[in-house]
Design an enzyme around this catalytic site. Structure first.
Site, PDB file in Angstrom:
ATOM      1  N   ARG A  98       0.824  -1.212   0.000  1.00  0.00           N
ATOM      2  CA  ARG A  98       0.000   0.000   0.000  1.00  0.00           C
ATOM      3  C   ARG A  98       0.861   1.266   0.000  1.00  0.00           C
ATOM      4  NH1 ARG A  98      -4.313  -1.064   4.719  1.00  0.00           N
ATOM      5  NH2 ARG A  98      -2.500  -2.005   5.685  1.00  0.00           N
ATOM      6  N   HIS A 132      -1.851  -5.550  -3.921  1.00  0.00           N
ATOM      7  CA  HIS A 132      -2.644  -4.333  -3.732  1.00  0.00           C
ATOM      8  C   HIS A 132      -2.452  -3.348  -4.887  1.00  0.00           C
ATOM      9  CE1 HIS A 132      -4.671  -1.026  -1.834  1.00  0.00           C
ATOM     10  NE2 HIS A 132      -3.614  -0.278  -2.099  1.00  0.00           N
ATOM     11  N   ASP A 180     -14.220   0.871  -2.161  1.00  0.00           N
ATOM     12  CA  ASP A 180     -13.531   2.128  -2.495  1.00  0.00           C
ATOM     13  C   ASP A 180     -13.138   2.081  -3.972  1.00  0.00           C
ATOM     14  OD1 ASP A 180     -11.230   0.540  -2.636  1.00  0.00           O
ATOM     15  OD2 ASP A 180     -10.472   1.184  -0.687  1.00  0.00           O
ATOM     16  N   LYS A 203     -14.666   6.502  -0.844  1.00  0.00           N
ATOM     17  CA  LYS A 203     -14.104   6.452   0.513  1.00  0.00           C
ATOM     18  C   LYS A 203     -13.032   7.514   0.692  1.00  0.00           C
ATOM     19  CE  LYS A 203     -10.538   3.418   1.715  1.00  0.00           C
ATOM     20  NZ  LYS A 203      -9.952   2.095   1.915  1.00  0.00           N
ATOM     21  N   THR A 237     -12.710   0.151   6.431  1.00  0.00           N
ATOM     22  CA  THR A 237     -13.235   0.354   5.074  1.00  0.00           C
ATOM     23  C   THR A 237     -14.570  -0.378   4.905  1.00  0.00           C
ATOM     24  OG1 THR A 237     -11.002   0.550   4.198  1.00  0.00           O
ATOM     25  CG2 THR A 237     -12.734  -0.042   2.617  1.00  0.00           C
TER      26      THR A 237
HETATM   27  C1  R5P Z   1      -7.044  -0.013   0.568  1.00  0.00           C
HETATM   28  O1  R5P Z   1      -6.924   0.609  -0.458  1.00  0.00           O
HETATM   29  C2  R5P Z   1      -7.231  -1.505   0.612  1.00  0.00           C
HETATM   30  O2  R5P Z   1      -7.674  -2.004  -0.613  1.00  0.00           O
HETATM   31  C3  R5P Z   1      -8.228  -1.879   1.693  1.00  0.00           C
HETATM   32  O3  R5P Z   1      -9.497  -1.331   1.385  1.00  0.00           O
HETATM   33  C4  R5P Z   1      -7.772  -1.350   3.028  1.00  0.00           C
HETATM   34  O4  R5P Z   1      -6.407  -1.499   3.184  1.00  0.00           O
HETATM   35  C5  R5P Z   1      -8.468  -2.047   4.151  1.00  0.00           C
HETATM   36  O5  R5P Z   1      -7.979  -1.517   5.345  1.00  0.00           O
HETATM   37  P1  R5P Z   1      -8.965  -1.398   6.587  1.00  0.00           P
HETATM   38  O6  R5P Z   1      -9.604  -2.736   6.761  1.00  0.00           O
HETATM   39  O7  R5P Z   1      -8.056  -1.013   7.732  1.00  0.00           O
HETATM   40  O8  R5P Z   1      -9.932  -0.311   6.298  1.00  0.00           O
END
Ligand code: R5P
Length: 323
Positions: A98, A132, A180, A203, A237
């Site tokens: 990420r 990712h 997102d 998001k 998320t």
């Molecule tokens: C972000 O762009 C990833 O695709 C996930 O949506 C994100 O990392 C999920 O993280 P969390 O569960 O802490 O919101």
């Protein structure tokens, strides 16, 4: 072209996965020792002769992330010094993916640093499941092969819908949701497998574990959401996406499918509170036993096949992740 015998080495994060890959390719993972010195240093030792062999190190890098990464670097260096002809790191979940760019002044490009450390540890090639970032290949300086768990996860989702409702999996009352914009391409891949319509939640990330969901793009009113993402970390998320979907009229139990279930901190309680009926994920990361209903899809055969093809110099073709 193949370089010596195929050898599998399991890191501590992926012992079961490496064993099931081993069953798939007919190879026992190499004997090795992993211990922790009193000051916290990790010590690894390989017991098998690897001279001129084609070595595959299997290690996912979920929490404790730094330890699993360090172990991977040390295993790679040990395999190099044991004479391996070629070292491939099979890392189903690659941490730091990420951090593929700077989002503010003063930040590092974390993925670049990890990539350099892999190269410095003598890793010749990297295999990742549903990474990712599509930028992975251009950031990592060793060749990268990506494979995908989406067809396996989609099949499990289809089966779950059947079991749960007895309904036709193609029923128009379900909608596939990207929580997102980053998951927009991924949700299309699920749609190609499952045939449902697609919606996207906008998001904004407020901090490492807090996000705010905005508008829902697509028709979700009266439909059961199937939310798909590459990973769950803290569940922020998903929880905020579920809230936004309810506000837009989505109904019924929520099904979630992700390739990597990190399940950090409040993730499980957030999903339970948000009314998630089932989480479908892979065994690329080991998900702890909780009250959450989890359906786990095994990656052993798929990664075994990937390793077998790489070992024999055959293309991954349909096993490769869509770009
Ligand atoms: C972000 O762009 C990833 O695709 C996930 O949506 C994100 O990392 C999920 O993280 P969390 O569960 O802490 O919101």
């Amino acid at each position: 072209m193949s370089a010596g015998a195929l050898q599998l080495v399991a890191g501590s994060a992926s012992v079961r996965l490496a064993a099931s890959m081993g069953e798939s390719v007919g190879v026992e993972p190499v004997a090795r020792e992993l211990e922790r010195f009193p000051d916290g240093e990790i010590h690894v030792r390989l017991h098998d002769e690897l001279r001129d062999d084609d070595v595959y190190l299997v290690q996912s890098t979920g929490p404790p992330t730094q330890e699993h990464l360090t172990e991977l670097f040390l295993l790679a260096d040990a395999a190099h010094r044991a004479g391996a002809a070629r070292i491939t790191a099979v890392v189903p979940y690659l941490a730091y993916a990420r951090q593929d760019r700077r989002t503010a002044t003063g930040e590092p490009v974390g993925l670049r640093v990890v990539a350099e450390l892999l190269r410095a540890s003598h890793v010749d090639r990297l295999v990742v499941v549903d990474p990712h970032t599509p930028a992975l290949e251009s950031i990592v300086s060793v060749p990268v092969e990506t494979t995908t768990a989406v067809p396996l996860l989609a099949a499990a989702v289809r089966e779950r819908i059947d079991t749960r409702t007895g309904a036709d999996p193609q029923a128009p009352d379900a909608v596939l949701v990207a929580p997102d914009l980053g998951a927009a391409k991924l949700v299309e891949r699920y749609a190609a497998e499952l045939g449902h319509e697609v919606a996207i939640v906008r998001k904004t990330r407020l901090s490492g574990d807090e996000v705010e969901a905005g508008a829902v793009v697509g028709d979700v009113a009266g439909r059961r959401p199937i939310i798909v993402d590459d990973m769950i970390s803290t569940g922020g998320t998903l929880a905020s996406a579920i809230e936004a979907l309810a506000g837009a009229g989505a109904t019924g139990p929520v099904l979630v499918a992700v390739s990597h279930g990190l399940m950090v901190g409040p993730a499980v309680s957030r999903l339970l509170e948000a009314g998630v009926d089932t989480l479908v994920t892979t065994d690329g990361l080991e998900v702890p036993e909780t009250d959450l209903h989890v359906v786990t899809v095994g990656l052993g055969d798929r990664l075994g096949e990937v390793v077998d093809r790489l070992h024999h110099g055959r293309p991954l073709d349909e096993l490769a992740a869509h770009r």
